[in-house]
Motif scaffolding. Structure first.
Motif, PDB file in Angstrom:
ATOM      1  N   ALA A 135      17.997   8.980  -3.099  1.00  0.00           N
ATOM      2  CA  ALA A 135      17.385   9.841  -4.120  1.00  0.00           C
ATOM      3  C   ALA A 135      17.819   9.451  -5.527  1.00  0.00           C
ATOM      4  O   ALA A 135      17.018   9.498  -6.468  1.00  0.00           O
ATOM      5  N   GLU A 136      19.066   9.037  -5.675  1.00  0.00           N
ATOM      6  CA  GLU A 136      19.568   8.644  -6.989  1.00  0.00           C
ATOM      7  C   GLU A 136      18.887   7.375  -7.497  1.00  0.00           C
ATOM      8  O   GLU A 136      18.486   7.285  -8.658  1.00  0.00           O
ATOM      9  N   VAL A 137      18.754   6.402  -6.618  1.00  0.00           N
ATOM     10  CA  VAL A 137      18.091   5.144  -6.993  1.00  0.00           C
ATOM     11  C   VAL A 137      16.618   5.410  -7.310  1.00  0.00           C
ATOM     12  O   VAL A 137      16.092   4.911  -8.315  1.00  0.00           O
ATOM     13  N   LEU A 138      15.958   6.213  -6.487  1.00  0.00           N
ATOM     14  CA  LEU A 138      14.549   6.541  -6.733  1.00  0.00           C
ATOM     15  C   LEU A 138      14.388   7.220  -8.081  1.00  0.00           C
ATOM     16  O   LEU A 138      13.493   6.878  -8.860  1.00  0.00           O
ATOM     17  N   ALA A 139      15.273   8.165  -8.399  1.00  0.00           N
ATOM     18  CA  ALA A 139      15.203   8.860  -9.691  1.00  0.00           C
ATOM     19  C   ALA A 139      15.397   7.882 -10.849  1.00  0.00           C
ATOM     20  O   ALA A 139      14.713   7.993 -11.880  1.00  0.00           O
ATOM     21  N   GLY A 188       0.798  -1.220   0.000  1.00  0.00           N
ATOM     22  CA  GLY A 188       0.000   0.000   0.000  1.00  0.00           C
ATOM     23  C   GLY A 188       0.831   1.271   0.000  1.00  0.00           C
ATOM     24  O   GLY A 188       0.308   2.370  -0.160  1.00  0.00           O
ATOM     25  N   PHE A 189       2.142   1.136   0.159  1.00  0.00           N
ATOM     26  CA  PHE A 189       3.038   2.289   0.162  1.00  0.00           C
ATOM     27  C   PHE A 189       3.332   2.738  -1.267  1.00  0.00           C
ATOM     28  O   PHE A 189       3.351   1.925  -2.187  1.00  0.00           O
ATOM     29  N   THR A 190       3.610   4.019  -1.425  1.00  0.00           N
ATOM     30  CA  THR A 190       4.095   4.520  -2.709  1.00  0.00           C
ATOM     31  C   THR A 190       5.614   4.374  -2.723  1.00  0.00           C
ATOM     32  O   THR A 190       6.246   4.161  -1.687  1.00  0.00           O
ATOM     33  N   LEU A 191       6.200   4.523  -3.892  1.00  0.00           N
ATOM     34  CA  LEU A 191       7.658   4.464  -3.988  1.00  0.00           C
ATOM     35  C   LEU A 191       8.309   5.531  -3.118  1.00  0.00           C
ATOM     36  O   LEU A 191       9.288   5.267  -2.423  1.00  0.00           O
ATOM     37  N   SER A 192       7.775   6.741  -3.148  1.00  0.00           N
ATOM     38  CA  SER A 192       8.379   7.812  -2.361  1.00  0.00           C
ATOM     39  C   SER A 192       8.232   7.551  -0.863  1.00  0.00           C
ATOM     40  O   SER A 192       9.138   7.877  -0.086  1.00  0.00           O
ATOM     41  N   PHE A 249      12.044   5.327   4.212  1.00  0.00           N
ATOM     42  CA  PHE A 249      12.525   4.402   5.235  1.00  0.00           C
ATOM     43  C   PHE A 249      13.981   4.048   4.963  1.00  0.00           C
ATOM     44  O   PHE A 249      14.292   3.470   3.907  1.00  0.00           O
ATOM     45  N   PRO A 250      14.887   4.363   5.879  1.00  0.00           N
ATOM     46  CA  PRO A 250      16.309   4.052   5.652  1.00  0.00           C
ATOM     47  C   PRO A 250      16.562   2.565   5.380  1.00  0.00           C
ATOM     48  O   PRO A 250      17.448   2.222   4.602  1.00  0.00           O
ATOM     49  N   GLN A 251      15.766   1.704   5.977  1.00  0.00           N
ATOM     50  CA  GLN A 251      15.949   0.260   5.797  1.00  0.00           C
ATOM     51  C   GLN A 251      15.717  -0.180   4.345  1.00  0.00           C
ATOM     52  O   GLN A 251      16.167  -1.233   3.931  1.00  0.00           O
TER      53      GLN A 251
END
Length: 70
Positions: free
Chosen positions: A56-60, A40-44, A49-51
């Motif tokens: 930010a680079e991987v998310l982009a 149910g979580f979004t990618l952002s 969550f640090p775990q």
């Protein structure tokens, strides 16, 4: 369906192309038993969550590859 950083993990995992993008950047993500609990979580939200080890680079990179899905 277009995917971005606000896409829910459950939706991403239900799409083979999106699931392949996640596994490319986060090897083993789609088969991790804990992933289902975060559907149910979004990618952002997940990246907050640090775990999750999603900086930010991987998310982009994930968002960029998801945007290329037709």
């Amino acid at each position: 369906m277009k995917f971005d950083q606000n896409a829910k993990l459950g939706d991403l995992l239900g799409n083979e192309a999106a699931k392949a993008v996640l596994d490319k950047h986060l090897p083993g993500f789609s088969t991790n038993p804990m992933t289902g609990m975060a559907s149910g979580f979004t990618l952002s939200q997940l990246a907050a969550f640090p775990q999750a080890n999603i900086n930010a680079e991987v998310l982009a990179s994930i968002v960029s590859d998801l945007a290329a899905i037709e």
